[in-house]
Write a protein that holds these residues in place. Structure first.
Motif, PDB file in Angstrom:
ATOM      1  N   THR A   1       0.815  -1.215   0.000  1.00 16.24           N
ATOM      2  CA  THR A   1       0.000   0.000   0.000  1.00 16.24           C
ATOM      3  C   THR A   1       0.851   1.269   0.000  1.00 16.24           C
ATOM      4  OG1 THR A   1      -0.197   0.156   2.428  1.00 16.24           O
ATOM      5  CG2 THR A   1      -1.817  -1.203   1.259  1.00 16.24           C
ATOM      6  N   VAL A   2       2.139   1.154   0.340  1.00 19.56           N
ATOM      7  CA  VAL A   2       2.999   2.342   0.343  1.00 19.56           C
ATOM      8  C   VAL A   2       3.840   2.427  -0.925  1.00 19.56           C
ATOM      9  CG1 VAL A   2       3.123   2.312   2.860  1.00 19.56           C
ATOM     10  CG2 VAL A   2       4.927   1.196   1.548  1.00 19.56           C
ATOM     11  N   TRP A   3       3.710   1.431  -1.809  1.00 16.32           N
ATOM     12  CA  TRP A   3       4.468   1.449  -3.052  1.00 16.32           C
ATOM     13  C   TRP A   3       3.753   2.316  -4.087  1.00 16.32           C
ATOM     14  CZ3 TRP A   3       5.443  -4.560  -3.460  1.00 16.32           C
ATOM     15  CH2 TRP A   3       6.307  -4.947  -2.421  1.00 16.32           C
ATOM     16  N   PRO A   4       4.491   2.861  -5.048  1.00 17.50           N
ATOM     17  CA  PRO A   4       3.869   3.717  -6.077  1.00 17.50           C
ATOM     18  C   PRO A   4       2.800   3.005  -6.893  1.00 17.50           C
ATOM     19  CG  PRO A   4       6.260   3.974  -6.094  1.00 17.50           C
ATOM     20  CD  PRO A   4       5.960   2.810  -5.192  1.00 17.50           C
ATOM     21  N   THR A   5       3.020   1.728  -7.190  1.00 17.49           N
ATOM     22  CA  THR A   5       2.030   0.980  -7.958  1.00 17.49           C
ATOM     23  C   THR A   5       0.934   0.450  -7.045  1.00 17.49           C
ATOM     24  OG1 THR A   5       1.700  -0.944  -9.389  1.00 17.49           O
ATOM     25  CG2 THR A   5       3.392  -1.131  -7.694  1.00 17.49           C
ATOM     26  N   THR A   6      -0.267   0.338  -7.555  1.00 17.70           N
ATOM     27  CA  THR A   6      -1.387  -0.152  -6.757  1.00 17.70           C
ATOM     28  C   THR A   6      -1.597  -1.649  -6.929  1.00 17.70           C
ATOM     29  OG1 THR A   6      -2.913   0.382  -8.563  1.00 17.70           O
ATOM     30  CG2 THR A   6      -2.581   2.065  -6.863  1.00 17.70           C
ATOM     31  N   ARG A   7      -0.860  -2.260  -7.850  1.00 19.18           N
ATOM     32  CA  ARG A   7      -1.058  -3.689  -8.093  1.00 19.18           C
ATOM     33  C   ARG A   7      -0.359  -4.528  -7.031  1.00 19.18           C
ATOM     34  NH1 ARG A   7       3.201  -6.611  -9.956  1.00 19.18           N
ATOM     35  NH2 ARG A   7       4.999  -5.501 -10.842  1.00 19.18           N
ATOM     36  N   TRP A   8      -0.829  -5.776  -6.914  1.00 20.19           N
ATOM     37  CA  TRP A   8      -0.185  -6.712  -6.002  1.00 20.19           C
ATOM     38  C   TRP A   8       1.102  -7.239  -6.640  1.00 20.19           C
ATOM     39  CZ3 TRP A   8      -1.972  -8.189  -1.171  1.00 20.19           C
ATOM     40  CH2 TRP A   8      -3.263  -7.759  -0.819  1.00 20.19           C
ATOM     41  N   PRO A   9       2.126  -7.536  -5.841  1.00 17.02           N
ATOM     42  CA  PRO A   9       3.348  -8.146  -6.392  1.00 17.02           C
ATOM     43  C   PRO A   9       3.079  -9.605  -6.763  1.00 17.02           C
ATOM     44  CG  PRO A   9       3.502  -8.004  -4.006  1.00 17.02           C
ATOM     45  CD  PRO A   9       2.236  -7.271  -4.391  1.00 17.02           C
ATOM     46  N   THR A  10       3.923 -10.148  -7.601  1.00 10.78           N
ATOM     47  CA  THR A  10       3.724 -11.513  -8.088  1.00 10.78           C
ATOM     48  C   THR A  10       5.029 -12.306  -8.041  1.00 10.78           C
ATOM     49  OG1 THR A  10       4.269 -10.969 -10.387  1.00 10.78           O
ATOM     50  CG2 THR A  10       1.975 -10.645  -9.692  1.00 10.78           C
ATOM     51  N   ALA A  11       4.904 -13.607  -8.285  1.00 14.99           N
ATOM     52  CA  ALA A  11       6.088 -14.468  -8.383  1.00 14.99           C
ATOM     53  C   ALA A  11       6.970 -14.019  -9.542  1.00 14.99           C
ATOM     54  CB  ALA A  11       5.655 -15.920  -8.571  1.00 14.99           C
ATOM     55  N   ALA A  12       6.359 -13.537 -10.600  1.00 20.12           N
ATOM     56  CA  ALA A  12       7.127 -13.070 -11.760  1.00 20.12           C
ATOM     57  C   ALA A  12       8.042 -11.916 -11.375  1.00 20.12           C
ATOM     58  CB  ALA A  12       6.183 -12.646 -12.881  1.00 20.12           C
ATOM     59  N   ASP A  13       7.602 -11.074 -10.425  1.00 20.11           N
ATOM     60  CA  ASP A  13       8.466  -9.983  -9.959  1.00 20.11           C
ATOM     61  C   ASP A  13       9.718 -10.543  -9.291  1.00 20.11           C
ATOM     62  OD1 ASP A  13       6.796  -7.797 -10.729  1.00 20.11           O
ATOM     63  OD2 ASP A  13       5.511  -8.217  -9.014  1.00 20.11           O
ATOM     64  N   LEU A  14       9.534 -11.536  -8.422  1.00 22.39           N
ATOM     65  CA  LEU A  14      10.681 -12.138  -7.748  1.00 22.39           C
ATOM     66  C   LEU A  14      11.616 -12.811  -8.746  1.00 22.39           C
ATOM     67  CD1 LEU A  14       8.947 -13.744  -4.635  1.00 22.39           C
ATOM     68  CD2 LEU A  14      10.341 -11.671  -4.691  1.00 22.39           C
ATOM     69  N   ASP A  15      11.028 -13.518  -9.701  1.00 22.07           N
ATOM     70  CA  ASP A  15      11.840 -14.275 -10.659  1.00 22.07           C
ATOM     71  C   ASP A  15      12.482 -13.382 -11.713  1.00 22.07           C
ATOM     72  OD1 ASP A  15      11.240 -16.631  -9.342  1.00 22.07           O
ATOM     73  OD2 ASP A  15       9.438 -16.983 -10.529  1.00 22.07           O
ATOM     74  N   SER A  16      12.129 -12.095 -11.744  1.00 18.99           N
ATOM     75  CA  SER A  16      12.742 -11.181 -12.706  1.00 18.99           C
ATOM     76  C   SER A  16      14.095 -10.666 -12.218  1.00 18.99           C
ATOM     77  CB  SER A  16      11.820  -9.980 -12.954  1.00 18.99           C
ATOM     78  OG  SER A  16      11.745  -9.144 -11.794  1.00 18.99           O
ATOM     79  N   ASP A  17      14.384 -10.854 -10.933  1.00 15.32           N
ATOM     80  CA  ASP A  17      15.643 -10.364 -10.375  1.00 15.32           C
ATOM     81  C   ASP A  17      16.701 -11.463 -10.477  1.00 15.32           C
ATOM     82  OD1 ASP A  17      16.968  -8.181  -8.523  1.00 15.32           O
ATOM     83  OD2 ASP A  17      17.452 -10.134  -7.628  1.00 15.32           O
TER      84      ASP A  17
END
Length: 562
Positions: A176-192
């Motif tokens: 809720t404090v991040w600039p984006t309003t979307r929920w994070p996903t597994a794809a976000d973790l796997d992109s790093d």
């Protein structure tokens, strides 16, 4: 509530010290005089000779340098007497001398400091908190900031860095404090590149959501189509995307924790707990392993703080309320457990809190109950009948002795006016966490709309109807709010005395320990906190500069020194 605010007159010389239901201090093993030490009004310590009524472990401490009450007399972990220097000398037949005694401990407080009863956090999750501090993600401003924190942690641990199959756990993220309003996903973790391919489980700040990596999804498969009381977020193809809410968290495979894991997490939590003046914590039963671990430590006499444990409720298990006995004063009074924690619904942050009307930012949902009303109607009367404290609803209280069972309503954060009146009439304890308001206020109006938001954290109106409230360490906010420096709905703010009660005597009552904890009175345990400033009288903008000089449990400093 502090000694300054609530001085206690010492008993008359020919009367017994009030015991308040506690165990009386041990009688001296020797009739030989022992030395005790006083400090007075910031001056050099003076030595006094005690001719009777003390064991060699006796400790006389000038803890509050105020006009009306100067002394706390502690013997064998209990408060024996309080009063002015003159009153204590007179009652205990103390006379001035100028020599020391090796058995005595000298304790005195700095000028300008204040002593308050040991503070209590009435709703926490100790082991989960410890886990979140191992890899702390709270305060990260966006997903990239979380990646940096996680990557730094992995690179700083060679064993984890080399073994990509090692589970890496963390917690405290708040989308809720991040600039984006979307929920994070597994794809976000796997992109790093540092995180890719690793089994990663990240607990949300409110403990109502798990964010996991693709490797964890793989290890936890297959998944049911629906989880009662939970949500599995899915991608466009219908596959789990890495976000699991409420009861859906239970289907994620996690490695079994070792005793070393639990002790490491507990040690981290205790370190932070005592540093902020907490002497007692109500652990709200996220996992049954917590209470089992605490009970083991109590049996070994190794609990460094007081814990009021809430037993985890498994709606699919057998009823145990008539077979299991509450834990009362185990580990020399360090552990009590006579409450059952029932998770009824989700959290506002994750839009899972069950509301009467749809969410303002998502009219398709009113949140979700994690447990059906049929289950509650079945189980609650049974636990109440057998003497357990539970989260309750009105129908379950028929024929119940409220003062004996002391039912609680955890996270009583958004309540209509009608329900506030009902709570007051029923005598139900409203357990509220004001520090949640600090984070919730930035997104809550989006969830609730401009009218319902007025019922969120309505502390002043709740106190009007209720006898007891249980704030966390929310003594004073920093003035930052969506409504400016004047405060967020300032008409609902608590007085300083109300806030202090909510961190001392009120949680003691809610944990059935008000006869031994929660105030500085003869016969109670010597749990107290020395603060660098008088928080009851200093200017409001100075309160947050207050430091904890020392935290004392059973008369022994467990943090700081004085």
């Amino acid at each position: 509530m502090s000694l300054r605010q609530r001085p206690v007159s010492p008993p008359k010389k020919d009367s017994a010290v009030p015991q308040q239901g506690s165990v009386p201090p041990a009688q001296p093993k020797s009739t030989n005089p022992v030395w005790i030490v006083l400090g007075a009004l910031g001056l050099s310590a003076l030595l006094f000779l005690a001719s009777n009524s003390f064991s060699l472990a006796a400790l006389l401490t000038i803890l509050l340098l105020m006009h009306c009450t100067q002394c706390i007399l502690v013997d064998n972990g209990y408060i024996l007497n309080t009063g002015t220097l003159e009153e204590v000398q007179l009652h205990w037949n103390i006379r001035v001398a100028d020599v020391s005694h090796p058995e005595l401990q000298i304790r005195y407080t700095p000028a300008g400091s204040i002593v308050v009863p040991g503070l209590s956090d009435a709703h926490a999750h100790l082991l989960e908190y410890g886990a979140s501090r191992e890899l702390a993600l709270e305060g990260t401003k966006d997903i990239q900031g979380m990646f940096r924190a996680y990557g730094k942690y992995i690179l700083a641990n060679p064993e984890i860095q080399k073994n990509t199959s090692t589970y890496v756990l963390g917690g405290g993220w708040d989308h809720t404090v991040w600039p984006t309003t979307r929920w994070p996903t597994a794809a976000d973790l796997d992109s790093d590149p540092v995180l890719r391919g690793r089994p990663i489980i990240l607990q949300s700040k409110d403990c109502h959501a798990l964010w996991v990596s693709g490797k964890v999804i793989e290890k936890s498969s297959p998944f049911p189509d629906v989880v009662e009381g939970g949500v599995i977020f899915r991608d466009e193809s219908g596959h789990p995307n890495g976000m699991f809410l409420d009861n859906a968290q239970d289907i994620i495979f996690q490695p079994e924790l070792t005793d070393a894991d639990l002790m490491r997490r507990f040690s981290i939590a205790v370190r932070d707990v005592v540093a902020v003046g907490l002497t007692s914590v109500h652990d709200a039963g996220l996992n049954p392993m917590s209470l089992k671990f605490f009970a083991k430590q109590a049996e070994l006499k190794k609990l460094p703080i007081r814990i009021y444990g809430m037993t985890f409720f498994d709606e699919n298990g057998e009823y145990w309320g008539n077979k299991t006995k509450p834990i009362i004063d185990a580990g020399n009074g360090r552990l009590n457990a006579r409450s059952v924690k029932i998770f009824a619904d989700g959290a506002l942050r994750t839009s899972g809190a069950a509301l009467y009307e749809p969410y303002a930012d998502d009219p398709t949902t009113t949140g979700a109950m994690r447990i059906t009303s049929e289950v509650l109607h079945h189980w609650l009367p049974l636990f109440l009948r057998d003497g357990w404290q539970v989260d309750v609803f009105e129908a379950s209280l028929k024929g119940i002795n409220i003062s004996a069972s002391r039912p609680r309503l955890e996270h009583a954060q958004i309540i209509t006016q009608a329900d506030r009146i009902r709570l007051g009439k029923l005598g139900v304890i409203a357990s509220i966490q004001p520090t949640h308001a600090i984070s919730d206020m930035w997104y809550a109006q989006d969830r609730l709309g401009p009218e319902r938001i007025k019922n969120l954290y309505a502390f002043s109106r709740l106190i009007h109807f209720l006898d007891f409230t249980l704030p966390l360490l929310g003594f004073l906010l920093d003035g930052k709010s969506p409504h400016g420096p004047g405060g967020w709905f300032p008409e609902e703010r608590l007085s300083r005395q109300e806030a202090l009660r909510g961190m001392t005597i009120d949680p003691a009552y809610a944990s059935f320990t008000e006869t031994t904890l929660g105030s500085l009175e003869p016969g109670k345990r010597a749990d107290f906190v020395i603060l660098s400033q008088d928080i009851m009288t200093i200017a409001a903008d100075k309160v947050l500069a207050t430091k904890v000089i020392a935290t004392v449990i059973d008369g022994t400093p467990v943090y700081g020194q004085f």
